[in-house]
Scaffold this active site. Structure first.
Site, short mmCIF file in Angstrom:
data_model
loop_
_atom_site.label_atom_id
_atom_site.label_comp_id
_atom_site.label_asym_id
_atom_site.label_seq_id
_atom_site.Cartn_x
_atom_site.Cartn_y
_atom_site.Cartn_z
N SER A 19 0.83 -1.20 0.00
CA SER A 19 0.00 0.00 0.00
C SER A 19 0.87 1.25 0.00
CB SER A 19 -0.92 -0.01 1.22
OG SER A 19 -1.65 1.20 1.33
N GLU B 247 5.49 1.66 14.64
CA GLU B 247 6.52 0.66 14.28
C GLU B 247 6.09 -0.20 13.10
OE1 GLU B 247 9.41 -2.72 16.24
OE2 GLU B 247 8.66 -1.04 17.44
N ASN C 298 -1.47 2.54 20.14
CA ASN C 298 -1.71 1.15 19.78
C ASN C 298 -3.03 0.60 20.30
OD1 ASN C 298 0.73 -0.18 18.36
ND2 ASN C 298 1.68 1.07 19.94
#
Length: 366
Positions: free
Chosen positions: A35, A61, A101
C-alpha cells in the site's frame, strides 16, 4: 509538548524496546508495504530524540517495518519533544505508544494487559490500585471495567494466555478462567482442548468453578455423607420437589403444543373476551420458563465444574504473576497448535467490558 515534521532516514531511527505491541503479522506487514509503494504513507510515524543520537519510535513501528520491507530509504515522521525542546522521558514515550496502539483492532489482549499493567505501575506505589486504574482508563479512553478485565488476563496460565492471543478463547471466558487457581485453570483448559465447549459454556463453567472455590473456603459446601439425618431428609424433600416440578413441564408442553396447533381465527372465537388476558398469561409463563432454563443451565455448569475442579479451596493467582512468561509464550505462539478453536462470540459493547469479578450472565444466557 513540542512537535515538528521531518523526513528522516530509516538508518537514523531505532526501534522502541518498550514497544507495547510484541506481535507483528508478516502478511499484514507485506500488505502495508504494498500500500505504501502504491499510495505513499498516509500518517507519519512519531519519534523522539535519543540521548545517543538519532531517533526512537514512539508510535508507528508497523509503518516503519513496512517501509523497510518496501525498500524505502526515508520516512515521514513527527518528532515530539518536551516543553523545553528536550527529548521526552521513557514514561511519556510509553504512554503515547500505548494510546497509539490501544485503539488498533489487531493489538493482542495480552499485549494490552501488559501495557495497562505498566501504565498502572507508572502511577506510583503510593496510589491506590483503583485510582491508578481510573487514571489509566482515562488516558487510553477506555472504561475502568475494560482495563480491569485486561489486567485480569495476567493471571492466566501461559498456555491459556497463548490461546487467548490466538483468538481461540474469548476474553470474557478468559477473565473468568483467570480468577481460578492455577490447578483449576489447567483442569478447565484440558476439558476445552477436547473441543466440546463453546466460549459461552466456558464462561458458565469457569464462573461456577470460582463460586465453588469460594464456597469451599467459607465451609458452605457440605458433602452428603457429612450431613445430619435432618439435613439429609431436607435434601431429599427438596430433590423430590425440584424433579416433580420439572416433570410437570412435559405435561405443560403437551398442552402448549395443542394451543400452538390451533387455528388463530378459531382460537380467537374460543377465547372471546379473554385473548389479551391469556396472552399476558403466556408472556408470564415464557418469562418464568426462560428464568428456569437459565437456572438449570447454571446447574449444569456447576455439575461439569464439579467434575473438573481440582482444589476448590485454592486461592486465585496473583494478578501480575508470570506476566513476563505469559507474554513470551504468547509472542511466539503464532502458528502453534493451541487446541481446537472454540466457538467465538463477537467481542463488542458490553461484552468487551466485562468486569473481572463475575460474568454478564444475561449476555451469555441465550
Amino acid at each position: 509538548m513540542g512537535t515538528k515534521h521531518a523526513s528522516l532516514k530509516l538508518a537514523q531511527i531505532h526501534r522502541n524496546e518498550s514497544q507495547p505491541r510484541e506481535h507483528f503479522d508478516e502478511v499484514e506487514l507485506q500488505e502495508l508495504a504494498d500500500s505504501i509503494n502504491e499510495h505513499g504513507l498516509l500518517q507519519p510515524i512519531v519519534v523522539r530524540k535519543r540521548e545517543g543520537g538519532g531517533y526512537e519510535i514512539v508510535a508507528g513501528e508497523r509503518r516503519y517495518r513496512a517501509h523497510e520491507i518496501a525498500g524505502k530509504i526515508t520516512i515521514d515522521a513527527r518528532i515530539i519533544t518536551g516543553i523545553d525542546g528536550e527529548a521526552i522521558d521513557d514514561a511519556a514515550a510509553f504512554e503515547k505508544a500505548m494510546v497509539e496502539n490501544i485503539n488498533r483492532a489487531d493489538m493482542l489482549p495480552l499485549e494490552e494487559a501488559k501495557g495497562f499493567k505498566k501504565l498502572v505501575d507508572m502511577q506510583g506505589r503510593d496510589m491506590e490500585h483503583k485510582d491508578a486504574v481510573l487514571i489509566v482508563a482515562k488516558k487510553v479512553s477506555k472504561s475502568v471495567p475494560y482495563v480491569n478485565a485486561r489486567l485480569a488476563l495476567l493471571g492466566l496460565r501461559p498456555e491459556i494466555a497463548a490461546a487467548v492471543n490466538l483468538a481461540h478463547i474469548g476474553t470474557q471466558a478468559a477473565v473468568q478462567i483467570a480468577a481460578l487457581s492455577k490447578d483449576n485453570q489447567k483442569g478447565v483448559f484440558e476439558k476445552w482442548k477436547k473441543g466440546d465447549l463453546t466460549d459461552n459454556q466456558l464462561v458458565h463453567i469457569a464462573y461456577a468453578m470460582r463460586k465453588q472455590e469460594k464456597a469451599a473456603t467459607q465451609d458452605s459446601l457440605v458433602a452428603v455423607d457429612e450431613m445430619t439425618p435432618e439435613q439429609k431428609a431436607e435434601r431429599t424433600k427438596e430433590t423430590v420437589k425440584a424433579k416433580t416440578a420439572l416433570d410437570e413441564i412435559e405435561r405443560l408442553c403437551g398442552l402448549l403444543e395443542g394451543i400452538a396447533k390451533t387455528d388463530p381465527l378459531h382460537l380467537s372465537k374460543l377465547l372471546a373476551g379473554e385473548v389479551g388476558q391469556r396472552l399476558d398469561q403466556l408472556d408470564r409463563a415464557a418469562k418464568l420458563m426462560q428464568d428456569a432454563r437459565f437456572q438449570v443451565r447454571q446447574a449444569k455448569a456447576h455439575a461439569e465444574a464439579s467434575e473438573i475442579i481440582v482444589s476448590p479451596g485454592a486461592e486465585a493467582p496473583d494478578l501480575a504473576a508470570e506476566a513476563e512468561e505469559l507474554m513470551a509464550v504468547a509472542a511466539g505462539a503464532e502458528g502453534a497448535e493451541a487446541g481446537p478453536a472454540a466457538e467465538q462470540k463477537p467481542e463488542a459493547g458490553a461484552h468487551a467490558e466485562v468486569a473481572a469479578s463475575e460474568p454478564d450472565m444475561a449476555a451469555v444466557a441465550v
